[in-house]
Design an enzyme around this catalytic site. Sequence first.
Site, PDB file in Angstrom:
ATOM      1  N   ASP A  10      -1.785  -1.846  -1.376  1.00  0.00           N
ATOM      2  CA  ASP A  10      -1.348  -2.884  -0.851  1.00  0.00           C
ATOM      3  C   ASP A  10      -2.232  -3.675   0.012  1.00  0.00           C
ATOM      4  OD1 ASP A  10      -1.900  -0.869   0.814  1.00  0.00           O
ATOM      5  OD2 ASP A  10       0.076  -1.243   2.044  1.00  0.00           O
ATOM      6  N   ASP A  15      -7.861  -0.574   1.547  1.00  0.00           N
ATOM      7  CA  ASP A  15      -7.496  -0.666  -0.013  1.00  0.00           C
ATOM      8  C   ASP A  15      -8.660  -1.310  -0.676  1.00  0.00           C
ATOM      9  OD1 ASP A  15      -4.246  -0.193  -0.170  1.00  0.00           O
ATOM     10  OD2 ASP A  15      -4.876  -1.106   1.682  1.00  0.00           O
ATOM     11  N   ASN A  40       1.070  -3.079   3.904  1.00  0.00           N
ATOM     12  CA  ASN A  40       0.362  -4.088   5.067  1.00  0.00           C
ATOM     13  C   ASN A  40       0.554  -5.343   5.240  1.00  0.00           C
ATOM     14  OD1 ASN A  40      -1.380  -1.597   5.320  1.00  0.00           O
ATOM     15  ND2 ASN A  40      -2.849  -2.051   3.979  1.00  0.00           N
ATOM     16  N   THR A 126      -2.291   3.892  -2.803  1.00  0.00           N
ATOM     17  CA  THR A 126      -2.832   3.636  -1.405  1.00  0.00           C
ATOM     18  C   THR A 126      -2.009   3.003  -0.320  1.00  0.00           C
ATOM     19  OG1 THR A 126      -4.191   1.903  -2.052  1.00  0.00           O
ATOM     20  CG2 THR A 126      -5.566   4.064  -2.002  1.00  0.00           C
ATOM     21  N   PHE A 166       2.040   5.410   8.545  1.00  0.00           N
ATOM     22  CA  PHE A 166       2.634   3.870   8.040  1.00  0.00           C
ATOM     23  C   PHE A 166       3.052   4.182   6.588  1.00  0.00           C
ATOM     24  CE2 PHE A 166       1.980  -0.325   6.136  1.00  0.00           C
ATOM     25  CZ  PHE A 166       3.159  -0.870   6.799  1.00  0.00           C
ATOM     26  N   ASN A 167       2.258   4.587   5.648  1.00  0.00           N
ATOM     27  CA  ASN A 167       2.455   4.191   4.385  1.00  0.00           C
ATOM     28  C   ASN A 167       3.752   5.144   4.064  1.00  0.00           C
ATOM     29  OD1 ASN A 167       0.386   2.652   3.724  1.00  0.00           O
ATOM     30  ND2 ASN A 167      -0.886   4.375   3.069  1.00  0.00           N
ATOM     31  N   HIS A 240      -9.336   4.918   5.670  1.00  0.00           N
ATOM     32  CA  HIS A 240      -8.098   5.752   4.982  1.00  0.00           C
ATOM     33  C   HIS A 240      -8.310   5.788   3.524  1.00  0.00           C
ATOM     34  CE1 HIS A 240      -6.447   5.881   8.924  1.00  0.00           C
ATOM     35  NE2 HIS A 240      -6.339   4.387   9.107  1.00  0.00           N
ATOM     36  N   ASP A 241      -7.870   4.792   2.840  1.00  0.00           N
ATOM     37  CA  ASP A 241      -7.590   4.568   1.517  1.00  0.00           C
ATOM     38  C   ASP A 241      -8.996   4.884   0.633  1.00  0.00           C
ATOM     39  OD1 ASP A 241      -5.149   3.781   2.176  1.00  0.00           O
ATOM     40  OD2 ASP A 241      -5.481   1.621   1.904  1.00  0.00           O
TER      41      ASP A 241
END
Length: 312
Positions: A10, A15, A40, A126, A166-167, A240-241
């Site tokens: 996303d 990402d 996102n 992700t 969040f994800n 993160h991703d």
Amino acid sequence: MTKKIIMDCDPGHDDAIALILAGAKHSTLDILAVTTVAGNQAVEKNTKNALNVLEVMGRRDIEVSVGASRPLIKPASFASEIHGDSGLDGPKLPEVPSLKPTQYHAADVIIKTLKQSSDPVTIVATGPLTNVATALIKDPSIAQYIDSITIMGGGTFGNWTPTAEFNIWVDAEAATRVFESGININVFGLDVTHQVLATDEVIQRFSAIDNKISKFVVELLKFFKSTYKTHFNMDGGPIHDACTILYLLQPDLFTMQQTHIDIEHQSSLTYGTMSVDLNNVTNKEKNAYFATSVDVERVWTLMEHMLESYNV
């Protein structure tokens, strides 16, 4: 040995960086497909961002397919305050990408790609897990073709609610379906991604790489760093991703602990919480590998190497 992957994402600053690392010239990963999901930002914006990032990378050979516009059950929720209105604020990108998505739904592309591959495929997820769960619901037999589902999501603490990342919070029902699938799952949650912060010093290191990809990544990281300073008072943006891809490139960068993970999807107070049984208090069958630590300096060195490969 080349590892075949589907990237379900996303984009999203982190990402985008994950895509760039996966598609680099020195990468040992073969991106079979990119699928997009609402997370996102709205799925239309995330798709546009994925197409634009692939164009920047010079990877017109990778097809993008549009997936779920909302979670399985609840309404869509976005992270505009972190990623901006476009989902990829910071760099200047075309309003209308030159590349176009396929006409096929992401879940169908996941199913078809898995079944047509000559080798097992890793799904790199992700964003919210809506597309992956939808594919598993539609055709449970695809589990046999999946080497692993490697995700960024969750953790033992939250960033969207006090307990939820969040994800996972966006679509906890989808996450529940994935974690109950019996498929090998590698989890990169906040516990490890918050150890890898792109500070000013890191951004300066990448600024010294003289190609358009590194300049693009620097723009992404500068914007991400600013929003994380504003909203979380952190000194750098967590990549993160990108941790999912870094792990697939060099697994020994991370310490992984096999554990049992459940997803809370019923409570209004703790919806989206990832229950990570690191101390084995439940004695439940272990269903995931959970990242607990990372060699941070080697991460930046590997990222430099991958970004420099765009010069070749």
